[in-house]
Design a protein around this motif. Structure first.
Motif, PDB file in Angstrom:
ATOM      1  N   SER A 130      -6.058  -5.821   7.932  1.00  0.00           N
ATOM      2  CA  SER A 130      -5.470  -4.676   7.240  1.00  0.00           C
ATOM      3  C   SER A 130      -5.892  -4.568   5.784  1.00  0.00           C
ATOM      4  O   SER A 130      -5.874  -3.485   5.200  1.00  0.00           O
ATOM      5  CB  SER A 130      -3.939  -4.764   7.286  1.00  0.00           C
ATOM      6  OG  SER A 130      -3.493  -5.876   6.518  1.00  0.00           O
TER       7      SER A 130
ATOM      8  N   GLU B 153      -4.116  -5.837   3.566  1.00  0.00           N
ATOM      9  CA  GLU B 153      -2.833  -5.809   2.847  1.00  0.00           C
ATOM     10  C   GLU B 153      -2.004  -7.069   3.099  1.00  0.00           C
ATOM     11  O   GLU B 153      -0.866  -7.151   2.648  1.00  0.00           O
ATOM     12  CB  GLU B 153      -2.005  -4.581   3.249  1.00  0.00           C
ATOM     13  CG  GLU B 153      -2.704  -3.244   3.086  1.00  0.00           C
ATOM     14  CD  GLU B 153      -3.027  -2.891   1.640  1.00  0.00           C
ATOM     15  OE1 GLU B 153      -2.486  -3.558   0.733  1.00  0.00           O
ATOM     16  OE2 GLU B 153      -3.831  -1.966   1.421  1.00  0.00           O
TER      17      GLU B 153
ATOM     18  N   PRO C 166       0.802  -1.226   0.000  1.00  0.00           N
ATOM     19  CA  PRO C 166       0.000   0.000   0.000  1.00  0.00           C
ATOM     20  C   PRO C 166       0.837   1.280   0.000  1.00  0.00           C
ATOM     21  O   PRO C 166       1.896   1.346   0.622  1.00  0.00           O
ATOM     22  CB  PRO C 166      -0.822  -0.107   1.287  1.00  0.00           C
ATOM     23  CG  PRO C 166      -0.055  -1.042   2.157  1.00  0.00           C
ATOM     24  CD  PRO C 166       0.613  -2.009   1.244  1.00  0.00           C
TER      25      PRO C 166
ATOM     26  N   TYR D 262      -5.445   6.819  -3.045  1.00  0.00           N
ATOM     27  CA  TYR D 262      -4.934   5.481  -2.767  1.00  0.00           C
ATOM     28  C   TYR D 262      -4.396   4.921  -4.077  1.00  0.00           C
ATOM     29  O   TYR D 262      -5.157   4.636  -4.998  1.00  0.00           O
ATOM     30  CB  TYR D 262      -6.037   4.587  -2.203  1.00  0.00           C
ATOM     31  CG  TYR D 262      -6.575   5.072  -0.882  1.00  0.00           C
ATOM     32  CD1 TYR D 262      -5.992   4.680   0.313  1.00  0.00           C
ATOM     33  CD2 TYR D 262      -7.668   5.934  -0.824  1.00  0.00           C
ATOM     34  CE1 TYR D 262      -6.476   5.125   1.534  1.00  0.00           C
ATOM     35  CE2 TYR D 262      -8.164   6.390   0.390  1.00  0.00           C
ATOM     36  CZ  TYR D 262      -7.563   5.976   1.563  1.00  0.00           C
ATOM     37  OH  TYR D 262      -8.045   6.425   2.776  1.00  0.00           O
TER      38      TYR D 262
ATOM     39  N   SER E  20       0.746  -5.584  10.275  1.00  0.00           N
ATOM     40  CA  SER E  20       0.249  -5.876   8.930  1.00  0.00           C
ATOM     41  C   SER E  20       1.360  -6.564   8.158  1.00  0.00           C
ATOM     42  O   SER E  20       2.354  -5.943   7.809  1.00  0.00           O
ATOM     43  CB  SER E  20      -0.152  -4.568   8.243  1.00  0.00           C
ATOM     44  OG  SER E  20      -0.578  -4.797   6.930  1.00  0.00           O
TER      45      SER E  20
ATOM     46  N   SER F 295      -8.351  -0.727   0.923  1.00  0.00           N
ATOM     47  CA  SER F 295      -7.156  -1.566   0.991  1.00  0.00           C
ATOM     48  C   SER F 295      -7.080  -2.444  -0.257  1.00  0.00           C
ATOM     49  O   SER F 295      -8.041  -2.564  -1.024  1.00  0.00           O
ATOM     50  CB  SER F 295      -7.176  -2.432   2.250  1.00  0.00           C
ATOM     51  OG  SER F 295      -8.310  -3.276   2.244  1.00  0.00           O
TER      52      SER F 295
ATOM     53  N   SER G 210      -0.143   3.945   5.204  1.00  0.00           N
ATOM     54  CA  SER G 210      -1.498   3.746   5.738  1.00  0.00           C
ATOM     55  C   SER G 210      -2.065   5.111   6.103  1.00  0.00           C
ATOM     56  O   SER G 210      -1.346   6.121   6.096  1.00  0.00           O
ATOM     57  CB  SER G 210      -1.486   2.827   6.961  1.00  0.00           C
ATOM     58  OG  SER G 210      -1.083   3.524   8.124  1.00  0.00           O
TER      59      SER G 210
END
Length: 595
Positions: A339, A341, A178, A206, A591, A368, A193
């Motif tokens: 998460s 992720e 991410p 994102y 994560s 996500s 994040s």
């Protein structure tokens, strides 16, 4: 897991980067560092251990006016947790931070060494910055050199790179890890994040896999899919509790009501984005997850098969990916991740999508990667969970799976209106059962001092209480570093009972409303071998050495959530008595974004 921050603007760069890294501490890390580029001067600072060690190195450093900077918290994958292996990594005049794994780093490193590049670390990340500078030798355009670098590397990555050759820009690339770009009044921000952006940024983008580019002042409006950042800062504060984990245990009753809101009523279960058509033709379900989410998936198997009358297979994501799995056409593939992720789960999802299966994500983080990759999603709505050892995320995942089982049964007309009403009432009672009783907490706190030594723990239960036993053992392992194993109670005599003696602790889950007498007989087998027995139940058990009493309940699921809280508090208090850092246990990450 590793965390990334970045900044372009005129504010104090050091403070922005440090504060951002502190917001990422909950992910777990073993070293940290920042790099600042101002007036064509590149300054790099790194430290092993907590961020306070990095702060101490930076006490005489400050910035004034425009500049750019990048920062990183590292959890060791390639190379031990040393200062040399900490990010940012530097070559001659450029600096890089990276989350993920570069799979072909070894061949790139050998090629660069043959060209005279000297490496200081054992990491895969360092090849990125050296390769960039090598590409610049044959190209006057920094972005073209960066793009050529990204085209060469293989693997998962979120990358920020700065260079004295282009001192106003931060270059970025994302694939499988991410990365967010944001804008606030103070400038342009980067993060892995949302947490570091709260209070600083108003708008975010994102990034998607394959996105590559650069940012400088005034560039933000060129981005696509700009959206507002709407997250409450209060989730990132302890609110007077000793640890985030403790706060998150206590707030379960309120966040689970949020999970139910608009979805559970006395006459029906309504799950947004899901309808009968989505389940049309589905003959089986595979649930794929890791760690705590895997345990919630195991609970889900019992509940889905019980209510929806559909066969459910539960798989560990890391095993599923490399097995010769058999996929059936009429199969629903559900992924569970706090998460969104989790690398193994995400890659498993991508794998089954190639086979055109319907996919559903149960996740806590909107936008996500797993959410974006899935056909449908049920958000758990519990807010930021900072404690590495999951509590409220597990609770919400189980609740969502329970709702999903009843929802499918409702759509398939397997249950009538009265049964739907009964399940809705049971869900509400179960949610209220997670409200922590101060007397219960105090009882467990006093009891915990008796469970600090010995050669290990058995956690035992049957039916849905078997995966809860697994989760209770995992919680204790994660934060106390004591050996603990979860077992189905009936498995004791098939091997594990050989370990039973006076130094073995057994935590027994004994629900009044599900197989009470069966579990009691298993406990008697252990007691006869002198094991120390701690029973969690609403009913007295005469063979127990210790009792943790939960309130009387009207269903086994209400007992499930009561016992869940008791197990979380027991692990918390044992770990605190042992002097451990409950929120950031050793070797663990919040994560897990690498395999």
């Amino acid at each position: 897991m590793c965390g990334i921050v970045g900044y372009i603007g005129k504010n104090e760069i050091k403070e922005i980067l440090l504060n951002g890294l502190k917001e990422l501490e909950y992910r777990g890390y073993d070293s940290a560092g920042i790099a600042v580029l101002q007036d064509r001067e590149l300054s790099t600072f790194k430290a092993v251990g907590k961020i306070i060690n990095l702060e101490n190195k930076l006490k005489d450093f400050s910035t004034q006016g425009f500049g750019i900077g990048i920062g990183h918290t590292r959890w060791a994958t390639h190379g031990k947790p040393t200062e040399a292996n900490a990010h940012p990594h530097i070559a001659e005049f450029s600096n890089v931070v990276h989350n993920g794994i570069i799979e072909n780093y070894q061949e790139i490193k050998e090629m660069l060494q043959a060209k005279g590049h000297h490496f200081l670390s054992q990491t895969d990340t360092e090849v990125i910055v050296h390769l960039f500078e090598e590409n610049l030798k044959n190209c006057d355009d920094s972005f073209k050199a960066f793009k050529k670098t990204i085209d060469t590397i293989k693997g998962a990555y979120a990358i920020l790179l700065i260079s004295k050759k282009d001192s106003t820009k931060i270059f970025y690339a994302k694939n499988g890890s991410p990365l967010i770009i944001a804008r606030g009044e103070g400038g342009i921000y980067f993060a892995s994040s949302d947490a570091p952006l709260i209070g600083l940024a108003q708008e975010v983008v994102y990034l998607e896999d394959g996105d590559i580019g650069f940012m400088q002042e005034g560039d933000f409006d060129k981005l696509q899919n700009i959206q507002p950042l709407n997250i409450n800062k209060s989730f990132a504060q302890k609110d007077g509790y000793r640890y985030f984990m403790e706060k998150e245990i206590y707030e379960q009753h309120s966040v689970l009501l949020e999970t139910m809101m608009g979805r559970v009523s006395e006459d029906r279960i309504a799950l947004e984005n899901l309808d009968r058509d989505f389940f049309e033709g589905i003959e089986s379900i595979t649930i794929c997850a890791c760690g705590t989410s895997y345990h919630s998936a195991m609970v889900g198997k019992y509940l889905l098969e019980r209510f929806a009358k559909i066969r459910v297979n539960v798989v560990i994501a890391s095993e599923f990916r490399y097995a010769d799995f058999v996929i059936k056409e009429n199969e629903l593939f559900i992924t569970i991740s706090q998460s969104g992720e989790t690398a193994d789960t995400l890659e498993a999802l991508k794998l089954v999508k190639k086979h055109h299966l319907k996919t559903l994500a149960i996740c806590n983080v909107d936008n996500s990667s797993i959410v974006r990759e899935s056909d449908r999603v049920i958000l758990t709505r519990v807010g930021i969970e900072k404690g590495v050892a999951s509590t409220k995320a597990f609770a919400s995942q189980v609740l969502v799976l329970w709702m999903l089982g009843v929802f499918i049964a409702q759509e398939k007309k397997l249950i009538n209106a009265q049964e739907i009403k009964e399940q809705a009432q049971a869900m509400l009672k179960a949610t209220k059962a997670t409200k922590v009783d101060s007397k219960l907490h105090e009882r467990i706190k006093r009891l915990s001092k008796r469970y600090l030594h010995g050669h290990g723990f058995f956690f035992i239960g049957r039916d849905v209480f078997f995966p809860l036993a697994l989760e209770g053992a995992l919680k204790l392992k994660e934060i106390s570093y004591l050996h603990a194993e979860g077992y189905a109670s009936g498995e004791m005599k098939h091997g594990p009972i050989a370990l039973a003696d006076s130094h073995l602790f057994t935590i027994a889950l004994m629900p009044e409303h599900l197989l009470f007498e069966k579990i009691k007989s298993n406990i008697e087998e252990l007691s006869a071998r002198d094991a120390t027995i701690c029973v969690i139940s609403s009913q007295e058990c005469e063979v127990a050495d210790d009792m943790i009493f939960i309130p009387k309940a009207s269903s086994y699921m209400e007992e499930f959530f009561s016992m869940m809280v008791a197990l979380q508090i027991l692990a918390l208090e044992i770990a605190i008595k042992l002097g451990n850092d409950v929120d950031m246990p050793r070797n663990l990450a919040k994560s897990v974004t690498v395999e």
